[in-house]
Design an enzyme around this catalytic site. Structure first.
Site, PDB file in Angstrom:
ATOM      1  N   THR A  30     -22.172 -33.367   5.772  1.00 17.30           N
ATOM      2  CA  THR A  30     -20.780 -32.996   5.558  1.00 17.30           C
ATOM      3  C   THR A  30     -19.935 -34.205   4.622  1.00 17.30           C
ATOM      4  O   THR A  30     -19.012 -33.652   4.004  1.00 17.30           O
ATOM      5  CB  THR A  30     -20.097 -32.974   6.870  1.00 17.30           C
ATOM      6  OG1 THR A  30     -20.150 -34.414   7.451  1.00 17.30           O
ATOM      7  CG2 THR A  30     -20.489 -32.189   7.873  1.00 17.30           C
ATOM      8  N   ASP A  31     -20.577 -35.131   4.282  1.00 18.60           N
ATOM      9  CA  ASP A  31     -19.956 -36.142   3.544  1.00 18.60           C
ATOM     10  C   ASP A  31     -19.366 -35.813   2.055  1.00 18.60           C
ATOM     11  O   ASP A  31     -18.383 -36.238   1.651  1.00 18.60           O
ATOM     12  CB  ASP A  31     -20.489 -37.362   3.774  1.00 18.60           C
ATOM     13  CG  ASP A  31     -20.727 -38.146   4.892  1.00 18.60           C
ATOM     14  OD1 ASP A  31     -19.696 -37.732   5.798  1.00 18.60           O
ATOM     15  OD2 ASP A  31     -21.263 -39.310   5.381  1.00 18.60           O
ATOM     16  N   LYS A  50     -13.347 -32.691   3.456  1.00 15.79           N
ATOM     17  CA  LYS A  50     -13.470 -33.242   4.722  1.00 15.79           C
ATOM     18  C   LYS A  50     -12.266 -34.239   4.775  1.00 15.79           C
ATOM     19  O   LYS A  50     -12.389 -35.076   4.044  1.00 15.79           O
ATOM     20  CB  LYS A  50     -14.955 -34.136   4.749  1.00 15.79           C
ATOM     21  CG  LYS A  50     -15.281 -34.585   5.886  1.00 15.79           C
ATOM     22  CD  LYS A  50     -16.627 -35.494   6.244  1.00 15.79           C
ATOM     23  CE  LYS A  50     -16.896 -35.993   7.374  1.00 15.79           C
ATOM     24  NZ  LYS A  50     -18.168 -36.428   7.655  1.00 15.79           N
ATOM     25  N   GLU A  66       5.860 -37.808 -13.271  1.00 17.44           N
ATOM     26  CA  GLU A  66       6.226 -39.281 -13.309  1.00 17.44           C
ATOM     27  C   GLU A  66       5.743 -40.061 -14.412  1.00 17.44           C
ATOM     28  O   GLU A  66       6.081 -41.239 -14.923  1.00 17.44           O
ATOM     29  CB  GLU A  66       5.762 -39.901 -11.825  1.00 17.44           C
ATOM     30  CG  GLU A  66       6.493 -39.775 -10.757  1.00 17.44           C
ATOM     31  CD  GLU A  66       6.128 -40.692  -9.587  1.00 17.44           C
ATOM     32  OE1 GLU A  66       5.315 -40.198  -8.897  1.00 17.44           O
ATOM     33  OE2 GLU A  66       6.805 -41.860  -9.233  1.00 17.44           O
ATOM     34  N   TYR A  97     -27.946 -42.564  15.175  1.00 14.01           N
ATOM     35  CA  TYR A  97     -28.628 -41.363  14.939  1.00 14.01           C
ATOM     36  C   TYR A  97     -28.890 -41.543  13.378  1.00 14.01           C
ATOM     37  O   TYR A  97     -28.236 -42.248  12.655  1.00 14.01           O
ATOM     38  CB  TYR A  97     -27.786 -40.190  15.118  1.00 14.01           C
ATOM     39  CG  TYR A  97     -26.726 -39.636  14.094  1.00 14.01           C
ATOM     40  CD1 TYR A  97     -25.513 -40.317  13.937  1.00 14.01           C
ATOM     41  CD2 TYR A  97     -27.152 -38.611  13.113  1.00 14.01           C
ATOM     42  CE1 TYR A  97     -24.706 -40.176  12.932  1.00 14.01           C
ATOM     43  CE2 TYR A  97     -26.507 -38.526  12.186  1.00 14.01           C
ATOM     44  CZ  TYR A  97     -24.975 -39.159  12.036  1.00 14.01           C
ATOM     45  OH  TYR A  97     -24.225 -38.829  10.979  1.00 14.01           O
ATOM     46  N   THR A 100     -26.364 -34.490   9.038  1.00 15.60           N
ATOM     47  CA  THR A 100     -26.176 -34.745  10.626  1.00 15.60           C
ATOM     48  C   THR A 100     -26.754 -33.582  11.452  1.00 15.60           C
ATOM     49  O   THR A 100     -27.127 -33.745  12.463  1.00 15.60           O
ATOM     50  CB  THR A 100     -24.805 -35.111  10.912  1.00 15.60           C
ATOM     51  OG1 THR A 100     -24.392 -36.293  10.452  1.00 15.60           O
ATOM     52  CG2 THR A 100     -24.648 -35.030  12.302  1.00 15.60           C
TER      53      THR A 100
END
Ligand code: SIN
Length: 341
Positions: A93-94, A166, A298, A27, A16
């Site tokens: 950023t993903d 993120k 657990e 975009y 981006t």
């Protein structure tokens, strides 16, 4: 005589930060090139000498092992160049946290590598890309950054590759280091690290192959043939035939993004135990984004033959496991490696 400006290499991959409006409706990531990105940083040339390269131009959902390999090789070359003070990668950023972590594991150099990106496209009102890139250049060129491995700089915060995540799909302050906290902050070229001395670069003395680059855990070539390791997202009322289909497809390992402390239903745990007995390395992590999966908490990991990811998130546990599987399939060695990083 004036001392030379610090030299920083900027490797662009898209995202981006390089995104712009297409056909007036939406975009698209990866439209602008690296010179476009650097061209909107007035004054930067006064304090840093920039070297720009375009490695890819994709949305980070399309980042592949081939791009990671190209990046790692190029960064290794740049780190060997005494004239280069630091490197910046512009990235979507993903999956930024995955690229940061993988590079952290395969690069062993003291030369800082800083990833940055943007939550808003380059042509949006209040685009955050230029400020983030400016901050990333400041961190990469700062002598305090040497020896800290790969970092992510977003929104004025400096994150370590291991913990950064993120956490929000759309907010400006989308990044956090939820378990261990940020490494520091940056503002107006002032860089402050909260930890001193620098965190250890990763080291796996017991199982690292002799061909790793100095100081790194894994040889860069390990990225070329990543082991098959899917992430299994656990939820209520899981469908066992679907799980069978995934496991029967012949996985080298599987990372379980379990509920809570990395848990799953008895039926799912039993099926995973069978997979582990057949040689598929099963690593339990949590889908909660924060907190730690305790070994034999657990779930009886010893009895079932599982590994726990501790506080490493599922996507990063997947990368670590895929690299480890090139060196060993021994569950106790793999657990020791997870514990040491
Ligand atoms: C991407 O990851 O390439 C798209 C989203 C972003 O960069 O923020």
């Amino acid at each position: 005589m004036l001392s030379p400006l610090p030299r920083v290499a900027v490797l662009a991959t898209g995202g981006t930060i390089a995104g712009a409006c297409v056909a007036g409706v939406s975009y698209q990531a990866g439209i602008l090139n690296v010179n476009d990105l650097l061209g909107v940083l007035p004054g930067a040339q006064d304090w840093v000498s920039l070297h720009a390269e375009q490695v890819a131009n994709v949305g980070s959902q399309d980042i592949s092992a081939a791009i990671w390999f190209d990046l790692a090789l190029r960064l290794q070359e740049l780190a060997a160049d005494q004239a280069v003070q630091g490197c910046v990668i512009t990235h979507g950023t993903d999956t930024m946290e995955e690229t940061a972590w993988l590079l952290h594991l395969v690069l062993g150099s003291a030369t800082p590598v800083v990833l940055t990106g943007a939550m808003r496209p380059a042509d949006a009102f209040g685009a955050d890309g230029p400020a983030n890139l400016y901050d990333a250049l400041a961190v990469a060129s700062d002598p305090q950054s040497q020896g800290r491995g790969v970092m992510v700089v977003m929104d004025g915060r400096i994150h370590g590759a291991r913990d950064v995540q993120k956490m929000s799909a759309g907010e400006l302050g989308a990044f956090a280091s939820p378990n261990r906290g940020v490494l520091g902050s940056v503002s107006r070229r002032q860089v402050v690290f909260h930890s001193s001395p620098a965190p250890k670069l990763p080291q796996l003395p017991d199982i690292s192959s002799g061909s790793s680059s100095a100081g790194s855990c894994f040889p860069i070539h390990a990225i070329q043939t990543m082991a098959r390791v899917p992430v299994l997202y656990v939820h209520g009322d899981m469908d066992l035939p679907t799980l069978d289909a995934v496991l029967d497809a012949g996985q080298d390992g599987v990372v379980v993004a379990g509920v809570g402390h990395g848990n799953a239903s008895q039926a799912v745990l039993d099926r995973l135990e069978r997979a582990a007995a057949e040689g598929c390395v099963v690593v339990r992590s949590t889908r909660t984004s924060k907190g730690r999966v305790w070994r034999n908490g657990e779930v009886d990991d010893d009895a079932r033959g599982f590994v726990v990811a501790n506080d490493l998130n599922p996507a990063k546990a997947r990368l670590l496991l895929a690299l480890l599987l090139q060196q060993t399939r021994d569950v106790s060695q793999i657990q020791a490696a997870f514990n040491s990083l």
